[in-house]
Design an enzyme around this catalytic site. Structure first.
Site, short mmCIF file in Angstrom:
data_model
loop_
_atom_site.label_atom_id
_atom_site.label_comp_id
_atom_site.label_asym_id
_atom_site.label_seq_id
_atom_site.Cartn_x
_atom_site.Cartn_y
_atom_site.Cartn_z
N TYR D 179 -1.63 3.72 -10.05
CA TYR D 179 -1.80 3.82 -11.50
C TYR D 179 -2.05 5.26 -11.93
O TYR D 179 -3.10 5.82 -11.62
CB TYR D 179 -3.00 3.01 -11.95
N ILE D 212 3.69 -1.28 -2.95
CA ILE D 212 3.18 -0.51 -4.08
C ILE D 212 3.34 -1.32 -5.36
O ILE D 212 4.44 -1.80 -5.68
CB ILE D 212 3.95 0.82 -4.22
N LYS D 213 2.25 -1.50 -6.06
CA LYS D 213 2.27 -2.19 -7.35
C LYS D 213 2.44 -1.15 -8.44
O LYS D 213 1.64 -0.22 -8.54
CB LYS D 213 0.95 -2.93 -7.55
N LEU D 214 3.47 -1.31 -9.24
CA LEU D 214 3.76 -0.36 -10.32
C LEU D 214 3.87 -1.08 -11.65
O LEU D 214 4.15 -2.28 -11.71
CB LEU D 214 5.09 0.35 -10.05
#
Lengths: 311, 311, 311, 311, 311
Positions: D179, D212-214
């Site tokens: 983030y 990966i969280k985007l």
């Protein structure tokens, strides 16, 4: 400001002070406190301690009134020949001067300190030695300065916790120099206000001090800035001393002499604080800012006084 | 500013300096200090140390007067051929250049440092090596810079405590570069004031230094900003030196040369500081900011002087 | 700014660079440096390194000129097929892409880094991997960015000390990206000034770097802000390079290419820096910001140049 | 903003996503990722994750739209009955509610977090659990929030390094919530700009994320504040998604749903992101801010979509 | 503000509170919670706790209304003779006063605290003891103050994590004093707002509290500053209490008495909070700021009330 007056002092202690035998302590703490209270000095359960940590806290300027006192040998000799219950100093002065006094005068190893060159607004006193150092030197207690109410109290609490845990481990008594400091307390009546000293006494007690070194609270123009009910409280020297001694619970209390005052004021301070429940006195500049013979003579006067307060 | 003058120097040391045999030290410290004091250099209990830490502290600009000195080999050769008691440098210069000088000149491993690029207002000197590194390199002491009175004194004390404990463990002598620094001392007379240097001497002593490196105190326009009684004190070069030497207690004192001065001023500085109780000298730029032959010749002059002060 | 010109380069290296056989190094460092210098790449004691850490330092914007380079596979393939002495990258790119190149191209594991999103006023580059990670990956060196002169230099020194000690333990060579940074250096001539780069070279050397990556110093309008004597010093490209190489002592020096320049300027930069004593080149964007065939061709040109400088 | 439209979705994935079998991973990571990708949920190599960390990140206010969701039992039941690939939550919700769901739904233990009460200007997300906690709970991954570009990125990198090393030790996959945050990124186009998300993808990849969280990048009035060439770049929803997926290298990408949007927009978001190379979706508020039956129905619609993208 | 009114209380608990037998807990936590809930005090699954940590948090000023309470013996005797489920205090008061009460009243060792001398803008409560201390004292829980929303929440989370891990190791229940504090929460409705208390309940639950001490939320002029939907929410005393109890999930809730209020208001507060799902009460100043006989009588009235709510 110490009182003057002509009180007679035949009366026994007005306020009962904590007795070692009544306290729940580990064997190691009991052994060492017994030595401090009954095997050295006056030997009757009172304490007379000679501090020589001013070289760090104030610098050599404190030695100008008596240049001989600049040599740490002076204080070691005074402590030993005067028969003090203990000398309190930092590692350097202990490690390098105690050889010939080893076992003759107990050591309270002061394990934190700071110079007074930067401001005290965010006061914090870092370690200069460890509890293990105290053990290695054969000390009978450690001394720790806690800056009560400083904006850095969190670091202080955490550092003290480490020290307290080590002291539990080794059975080492803890003497807390409990000093209100920092910009916040200055806005609430100041470091010497009754509010401040009273809080300092209680805080050190709750955190685990065995002995608490306090300054006698002082009235000032800032008293109205103290929180309620201190801001309007009526009190005098005796009742102020008694109040803060009570706030220390069953921790013993030492009162400091502070900067040099007259001999009579010093004797009065000694008498009143002991009468009001203090266990002893920690007088430095008032003792070693004079020639050795005078210092020994005054020491003897104070010890005479303390002899009248056995426990 | 060094004095000039025509003093004759037949007189013995005016102020007795600490003698190794009188000090209470662990065996390891005694072995290593004996080597530094009696087995190398002049060999009579005085010290002449060559420092080469200016590359970190000031950058390469110090090498412009004598470009050959930019190669660390220059200082190692000077220390060995000149017969210094020790060379003082950081890990990189020790690890990478001492091979052929190993055992020929003792090493004081400087274990903290910083660049002078940021301001000194909150000076703190972080570690660049450990005491174990010093042991591994066969060093006979470590050097530690303490920034006396810096707002970051708490971090400095704690870092020094770790170092001091390691030195106890390994029997490694401690040389403290005791330097007043930071915005607070600048408001109280400045880093070179008598007040500042005197405090620095005492502080390093109480914290556990074996040897203390000091600058000679200097009079300045800011002297009135010093705390009492320094602000009105009368003193001259000799008495200023003597005062700070006394404040170092039974720690030995080295005086630095500082930036380059005339040979005669340097010799005078050497003579007076030794006469006033210093144990030795630590001269860097004054030695290696000149060609090797000149540096060796001046080294010999200083050693001749030191030979007249055996202990 | 790289020079252009038509210098003939038959001349041997103008300035002797450090030779591995002359250095006092531990066996592990010697093994790994030997591999980097003599077993891979040109194989003659020079170094050509391909860095791919810009994804952390600058973000993906560096990949726009050659979108294929966004896939880390591109750089690994270029390093292996081009026959570089080493590739330098962070843990993620090493752990997830080196499988098929394992043993074909040495790894310099970059172990600290940061984004350039916040300002560099208080630059500090935190660890992204450990020396043990480098060992586990079969790396032949680690890369560490030191921000010389940053207000946070104390944290940097301490972090570097940990790294340096681990490298001693494992025999792992250290490549220091020695970069002047921070608000203080910007007031003293700026990060690319001769003063700044010269200081950076010396500092990394004294702290224990085996190899130092530098930028070629640049003249600018801020030169007068440099400390004496840099503020008035006469120098040209060659002498500037030579000066900073000398300040690195017997640490080897790599020069970076920086942002993309013309092929001829790049070749000139390569030639001059090697002639002036650099051991090698670390060229990233100048290589992979072009198609693979062009990158391989340019790599070969540079290797041809390096072949003329055996040690 | 999610696109609307009437795209037909027969086409296979437009951008190939990383395949587990192609990745170089330790056995433990491979076992756990295989479970997440192929043994639970859709079971075809895609991921559908239900997060319930909003109680820490936003407070209970997220539960007002569906008060039943305030009881963590709601999300656990939804995850298990809906057949999610995993539920992601903090230690308290895992330790105290997973008993009856143990083994029925994989756990991604979120191990850092913070409230959103203070400003995000210097965002940093401290640990709430350890990797060892995740092992003890039988988790198949840990989740870590990295605040890309925060002025406190140094602390974040160092904390992440510790986590990453522990994950290596235990073979535990790492899901990074990557983030962009902090005052610096707000001045360069903002946290949802293409520049910011693109950098976040690459950074997490280089630091060692497995997944990966985007967030999907968003155009805004601040786009011109982005660094070149982002400030003038032409892109649409699809190409924006594709770009950031590519920047994640061979790390898998999850896209979040963010705050609640219409079902059709959510389905479109799901379709497009998967087509552009994402491995899966992490939808929280969009799922549990509605009654259980509706949530289960929507879950099934999304799973139907994911079934069309096997790998 | 506590409600007054004439509600009849025959009704069973309006909101079911967590039952020990339904919770998934380690054996050690179960043993100790069973003791607290069923073996001491009312013994029916409710809790009545006597706190005496105000000496640290507020200073001795809280003892003026009842000077006898300044002696910690007062609270220990009240807790034991009144039959409280537990006394909660810091290490000093536990170690030095519990000897004769050992085993007669359970101890909740409060392990962090601070003075209220500095401002609460960046509140953080440092450790005063360790979980191991609690084990050594035979405590049945530890108490930890979490300053929800403080700008220093990161340090608080990390400190709490250490505590929580130690509690897992030793099977020690955790009571979290979950207190909204700091400049940020003051801008969002204030520390006693429903938003703040609701968030505090949920946060402590997610972080792993077994029991959560809350203040009853209070309406104020700053309510409109709360985030949506709190800023416009309709609620009364009962529903406010119920809401925050629900946000605590299956953690048990204790409500504090706060500063002294009338006996009837206190009884109403006790009744309503228990009816709305609280497990118990933690009343300090309301109990010990009165003479022992009155305190014991009021204690008995509250216990009578609690007897009507068995679980």
């Amino acid at each position: 400001m110490a009182p003057n007056g002509t009180t007679t002092v035949e009366a026994p202690t007005a306020v009962a002070r904590p007795r070692l035998e009544d306290l729940d302590l580990s064997p190691g703490k009991r052994v060492r406190l017994h030595r401090l209270l009954y095997e050295y000095g006056v030997g009757n359960g009172t304490l007379l301690v000679l501090p020589i940590d001013q070289g760090i806290e104030h610098g050599p300027l404190n030695f100008f009134p008596n240049p001989a006192a600049k040599d740490p040998e002076f204080q070691w000799r005074l402590a030993a020949e005067g028969g003090y219950n203990a000398i309190a100093c930092h590692w350097g002065l202990a490690r390098r001067y105690m050889e010939k006094y080893a076992g003759r005068v107990p050591l309270i190893l002061k394990i934190n300190g700071k110079t007074n060159i930067p401001s005290d607004a965010h006061a914090f006193s870092p370690l200069t030695a460890t509890v293990a150092d105290a053990v290695a030197l054969g000390a009978d207690a450690i001394g720790y300065t806690l800056y009560v109410g400083s904006p850095r109290q969190d670091e202080d609490f955490l550092q003290f916790l480490e020290v307290r845990e080590q002291c539990e481990k080794y059975g080492m008594p803890i003497v807390v120099w409990s000093y209100p400091r920092g910009e916040a307390i200055e806005r609430k009546g100041g470091r010497d206000s009754l509010y401040a000293v009273d809080y300092a006494a209680r805080l050190a007690h709750e955190l685990g001090a065995d002995i608490i070194k306090l300054n006698v609270p002082v009235k000032s123009a800032k008293d109205a800035d103290q929180p309620k009910p201190y801001n309007t409280l009526e009190w005098d020297y005796e009742s102020g001393v008694r109040r803060v001694v009570e706030s220390a619970g069953n921790s013993m209390v030492l009162f400091s002499g502070g900067s040099k005052i007259s001999d009579e004021d010093l004797m009065e301070k000694a008498r009143i604080t002991i009468e009001q429940g203090a266990t002893g006195l920690i007088f430095g500049r008032n003792m070693w800012q004079r020639p050795m013979d005078e210092a020994l003579a005054l020491t003897e006067r104070i010890k005479d006084l303390l002899r009248r307060f056995p426990s």
